[in-house]
Scaffold this active site. Sequence first.
Site, PDB file in Angstrom:
ATOM      1  N   GLY A  46      23.272  28.429 -10.198  1.00  0.00           N
ATOM      2  CA  GLY A  46      24.684  28.132 -10.450  1.00  0.00           C
ATOM      3  C   GLY A  46      24.722  27.082 -11.553  1.00  0.00           C
ATOM      4  NE  ARG A  88      18.352  31.191 -13.999  1.00  0.00           N
ATOM      5  CZ  ARG A  88      19.350  31.598 -13.191  1.00  0.00           C
ATOM      6  NH1 ARG A  88      19.832  30.790 -12.263  1.00  0.00           N
ATOM      7  NH2 ARG A  88      19.845  32.814 -13.318  1.00  0.00           N
ATOM      8  CG  ASP A 236      26.240  31.316 -15.493  1.00  0.00           C
ATOM      9  OD1 ASP A 236      26.905  32.190 -14.922  1.00  0.00           O
ATOM     10  OD2 ASP A 236      25.410  30.596 -14.911  1.00  0.00           O
TER      11      ASP A 236
HETATM   12  O1  MRU Z   1      21.930  33.423 -11.559  1.00  0.00           O
HETATM   13  P1  MRU Z   1      22.821  32.396 -10.934  1.00  0.00           P
HETATM   14  O2  MRU Z   1      22.925  32.530  -9.449  1.00  0.00           O
HETATM   15  O3  MRU Z   1      22.472  30.999 -11.377  1.00  0.00           O
HETATM   16  O4  MRU Z   1      24.263  32.742 -11.523  1.00  0.00           O
HETATM   17  C1  MRU Z   1      25.356  31.974 -11.117  1.00  0.00           C
HETATM   18  C2  MRU Z   1      26.648  32.430 -11.666  1.00  0.00           C
HETATM   19  O5  MRU Z   1      26.721  33.373 -12.427  1.00  0.00           O
HETATM   20  C3  MRU Z   1      27.841  31.599 -11.317  1.00  0.00           C
HETATM   21  O6  MRU Z   1      28.986  32.394 -11.230  1.00  0.00           O
HETATM   22  C4  MRU Z   1      28.046  30.536 -12.398  1.00  0.00           C
HETATM   23  O7  MRU Z   1      26.875  29.815 -12.616  1.00  0.00           O
HETATM   24  C5  MRU Z   1      29.129  29.589 -12.053  1.00  0.00           C
HETATM   25  S1  MRU Z   1      28.679  28.546 -10.738  1.00  0.00           S
HETATM   26  C6  MRU Z   1      29.879  27.409 -10.448  1.00  0.00           C
END
Ligand code: MRU
Length: 351
Positions: A46, A88, A236
Amino acid sequence: MIQTLEWTDQGVRFIDQTKLPTEEIYLMCKTHQEVADAIRNMVVRGAPAIGVAAAMGIALGMKTSKAETVGELKRELDQISDNIGKTRPTAVNLFWAIRRMQEKFERVRVRPVAQIKNELIEEAKRMHAEDIAANQAMGRHGATLMPSDGGVLTHCNAGALATAGYGTALGVIRAAVEAGKKIHVYADETRPFLQGSRLTAWELMKDGIPTTVISDNMAGAMMKQGKIGAIVVGADRIAANGDVANKIGTYTVAVLAKENGIPFYVAAPISTVDMACADGSKIPIEQRNAREITHIAGKQMVPDGVSIENPAFDVTPAKYVAAIITERGIARAPFEESLRKLAGSETAVEA
Ligand code: MRU
């Protein structure tokens, strides 16, 4: 309250999100390398949580450093930043957090080494607290956009688990419920990593917010049947023109929302807005391991040798976004103007 990540005297403590919802296990990272691994392996995930984790990883690296001079400490800071920066690529909060820690170092580098270390630890803790406050502010702004009685669909997990606490999209839903609105959440399961069914459903159940999990391919049918009054997701990275990178499948949801006349909202802190990125085509999209697609709970689901794609994120063009909810206020089209206004201000403004 869910403690997604926490600074402790022993190290950085994370709830292990790979084990939820069946096991609530905490992982103590005692080195910055362990924090980098926790980010890479999605123990913590996230965008805002990744940002705070990166800052705490750097702070931990500083704390455990044996450097005796400011120059040595700075070289270590650069190495650690570089390592954490490779974990990431899509969530811009990671790079925002690294830059903020680097800038803090520059502001305090005239001080003794021990004091610089303390300043960086305090900065990481401050970022944790600020993230929670930002989510609560986002909640206050966004709650007004939620239906007073109806279904709200969300994709992935943009909740307490994806942030330092309270959540972005789920923060908006929480604030709406706290304001007395009767909301029923539809949580897309979010293949392949299942953040929706494993994490969103887990934290909403803890809060007693009515929740139904659906598989991703059911979202359109739910909208057509009139069960969804609004959609709210996290992000993101948001480009300067309002294009939004979020979990793979978000684009599909946004297009379906338009077709069905349902408002599609994005909730994200200003640290997710990348004003240096002109539009969504410039956002780097993480490609993840094929095994996340080929196997479910360890069981192979596809024939040997078949080709696989596994992009972790997609980009929703700004034209599908009804509004972007930030801690400083709500941005609407044209986003070039409204986001620039919000990104440039420290306090809440109408944009
Ligand atoms: O791959 P992830 O679980 O890190 O992806 C998370 C998301 O796409 C969320 O929707 C985004 O980070 C917003 S979190 C407040």
